[in-house]
Write an enzyme that holds these catalytic residues in place. Structure first.
Site, short mmCIF file in Angstrom:
data_model
loop_
_atom_site.label_atom_id
_atom_site.label_comp_id
_atom_site.label_asym_id
_atom_site.label_seq_id
_atom_site.Cartn_x
_atom_site.Cartn_y
_atom_site.Cartn_z
N LYS A 117 0.83 -1.21 0.00
CA LYS A 117 0.00 0.00 0.00
C LYS A 117 0.86 1.25 0.00
O LYS A 117 0.49 2.26 -0.60
CB LYS A 117 -0.97 -0.01 1.19
N LYS A 199 -3.87 -10.96 -7.27
CA LYS A 199 -5.17 -11.45 -6.78
C LYS A 199 -6.31 -10.62 -7.34
O LYS A 199 -6.15 -9.43 -7.66
CB LYS A 199 -5.19 -11.47 -5.25
N LYS A 202 -11.27 -5.81 -5.75
CA LYS A 202 -12.29 -4.82 -6.11
C LYS A 202 -11.68 -3.47 -6.43
O LYS A 202 -12.33 -2.62 -6.99
CB LYS A 202 -13.31 -4.70 -4.97
P1 AMP Z 1 -11.20 -7.27 1.99
O1 AMP Z 1 -12.06 -7.00 0.83
O2 AMP Z 1 -9.77 -6.96 1.74
O3 AMP Z 1 -11.74 -6.72 3.27
O4 AMP Z 1 -11.25 -8.83 2.14
C1 AMP Z 1 -12.35 -9.51 2.72
C2 AMP Z 1 -12.07 -10.97 2.77
O5 AMP Z 1 -12.03 -11.50 1.44
C3 AMP Z 1 -10.74 -11.33 3.43
O6 AMP Z 1 -10.93 -12.50 4.20
C4 AMP Z 1 -9.84 -11.62 2.26
O7 AMP Z 1 -8.83 -12.54 2.59
C5 AMP Z 1 -10.81 -12.22 1.26
N1 AMP Z 1 -10.36 -12.00 -0.13
C6 AMP Z 1 -10.20 -10.79 -0.74
N2 AMP Z 1 -9.78 -10.95 -2.01
C7 AMP Z 1 -9.65 -12.29 -2.21
C8 AMP Z 1 -9.25 -13.10 -3.33
N3 AMP Z 1 -8.89 -12.56 -4.51
N4 AMP Z 1 -9.25 -14.45 -3.17
C9 AMP Z 1 -9.61 -15.00 -2.00
N5 AMP Z 1 -9.99 -14.30 -0.91
C10 AMP Z 1 -10.02 -12.96 -1.01
#
Ligand code: AMP
Ligand code: TRP
Length: 332
Positions: A117, A199, A202
């Site tokens: 970041k 990965k 969003k």
């Molecule tokens: P975040 O959107 O960063 O708050 O992520 C929310 C949850 O989604 C967390 O448990 C992340 O580890 C999971 N996550 C986010 N992106 C991915 C991805 N591309 N593949 C698998 N898990 C994900």
């Protein structure tokens, strides 16, 4: 109540920093649903974490509601599970402050997510980005959590949380339980459809890189058709074909087949087109009911507000107990 005390605790939070993707669904939210029967569950919207990146207030407010609606659309049941918003429970910020006092700046500077970041948000390198993992540790430790279902990208943050808990326990006496991550076997890391080295996220500037939970059937078909594969036209599950491998993993996760089953099923097809079409239909079939429930829930403001208020109450009751212990031990 007796039963409540013997059940293990599972907790996870999701940031409302953009529309959620099928990566969030497969890596995290879908696995939350399966835990509801066995564990006492708390699932939250990490809006305090979200402001580490600049947000417009109105968007943040709407997305916070959207994450709650997504939780429910995916099958989280507010009658059995506590659904809450992080900023509604002031203990999160308070415990984070205490934990900051036992955390070294050097350890935070070495965290992978911070380094990434810091590179991508060099124009807004605020100190909350650095202390982000401390707040996450507070989220988890406040609830005496046993299991934290997350995608693989959160593994280092979980290790940090355990370290922090151990440090507090040894400095002040036993206070926090040491939590363990729970990661799915497949799809712990869903990759970008446009670049299988990174990965699915969003926040990717290319909207063809991800499929959103709210994408309709046409968008899903279009994005899968455009997904990057390779020019080998050999249907195999290998690291050498990361684009195809990612799509096979998606098929496996949504169908319950193993990746090897998927290869068996499609390897005699002509090129990748038949497989991609079947994958798109599978995703459409699984995601359409979720999308429809999501849209209905977003229409019912009163219901979402009531669930949010009840969740805040239930979460505060648990959080308050841990925080008051901490305050006593620290000398407040
Ligand atoms: P975040 O959107 O960063 O708050 O992520 C929310 C949850 O989604 C967390 O448990 C992340 O580890 C999971 N996550 C986010 N992106 C991915 C991805 N591309 N593949 C698998 N898990 C994900
Ligand atoms: N940092 C997590 C992410 O980006 C979100 C999060 C905040 C979280 N607090 C948490 C996850 C507590 C699990 C437990 O995905």
């Amino acid at each position: 109540m007796g039963e409540q005390q013997t059940k293990k605790m599972a907790l996870s939070l999701v940031q409302p920093s953009g529309d959620l993707t099928i990566g969030n669904y497969l890596g995290a939210i879908r696995n939350f649903v399966a835990l509801q029967d066995e564990y006492t569950c708390f699932f939250g919207v990490a809006n305090l974490h979200a402001i580490t990146v600049t947000q417009k207030a109105a968007d943040l407010r709407r997305r916070t509601r959207e994450v709650l609606a997504t939780f429910m659309a995916c099958g989280l049941d507010p009658a059995r599970t506590t659904l809450f918003v992080q900023s509604d429970v002031h203990e999160h910020a308070e415990l984070a402050w205490v934990l900051n006092s036992i955390t070294s700046v050097g350890q935070l500077q070495r965290m992978t997510q911070f380094k990434e970041k810091a590179a991508t948000h060099a124009d807004n390198l605020n100190s909350a980005l650095l202390t982000y993992p401390v707040l996450m540790a507070a989220d988890i430790l406040l609830y005496q959590t046993d299991y934290v279902p997350v995608g693989e990208d959160q593994k280092q943050h979980l290790e940090f949380t355990r370290d922090t808990a151990e440090r507090f326990n040894s400095r002040y006496s036993d206070t926090f339980k040491l939590p363990e991550p729970l990661m799915p076997k497949i799809s712990a890391r869903v990759m970008s459809l446009k670049n299988p080295q990174i990965k699915m996220s969003k926040s990717d500037p290319d909207e063809n890189a991800y499929i959103l939970i709210r994408d309709d059937a046409d968008a899903i078909r279009r994005k899968i058709a455009r997904a990057v594969t390779d020019s080998e036209y050999h249907f195999a599950y290998t690291e050498a074909q990361p684009g195809l491998k990612n799509l096979i993993d998606l098929y496996a996760s949504f169908s319950g087949f193993t990746p090897q089953d998927v290869v068996e099923k499609f390897r005699d097809g002509n090129g990748y087109a038949t497989f991609k079409a079947a994958l798109a239909e599978l995703i459409v079939e699984k995601m359409t009911p979720i999308r429809e429930r999501f849209l209905q829930l977003m229409d019912d403001t009163a219901e979402l507000d009531a669930i949010r208020a009840a969740g805040a109450e239930a979460a505060s009751r648990v959080a308050r107990r841990t925080l008051s212990k901490v305050y006593r031990k620290v000398g407040f």
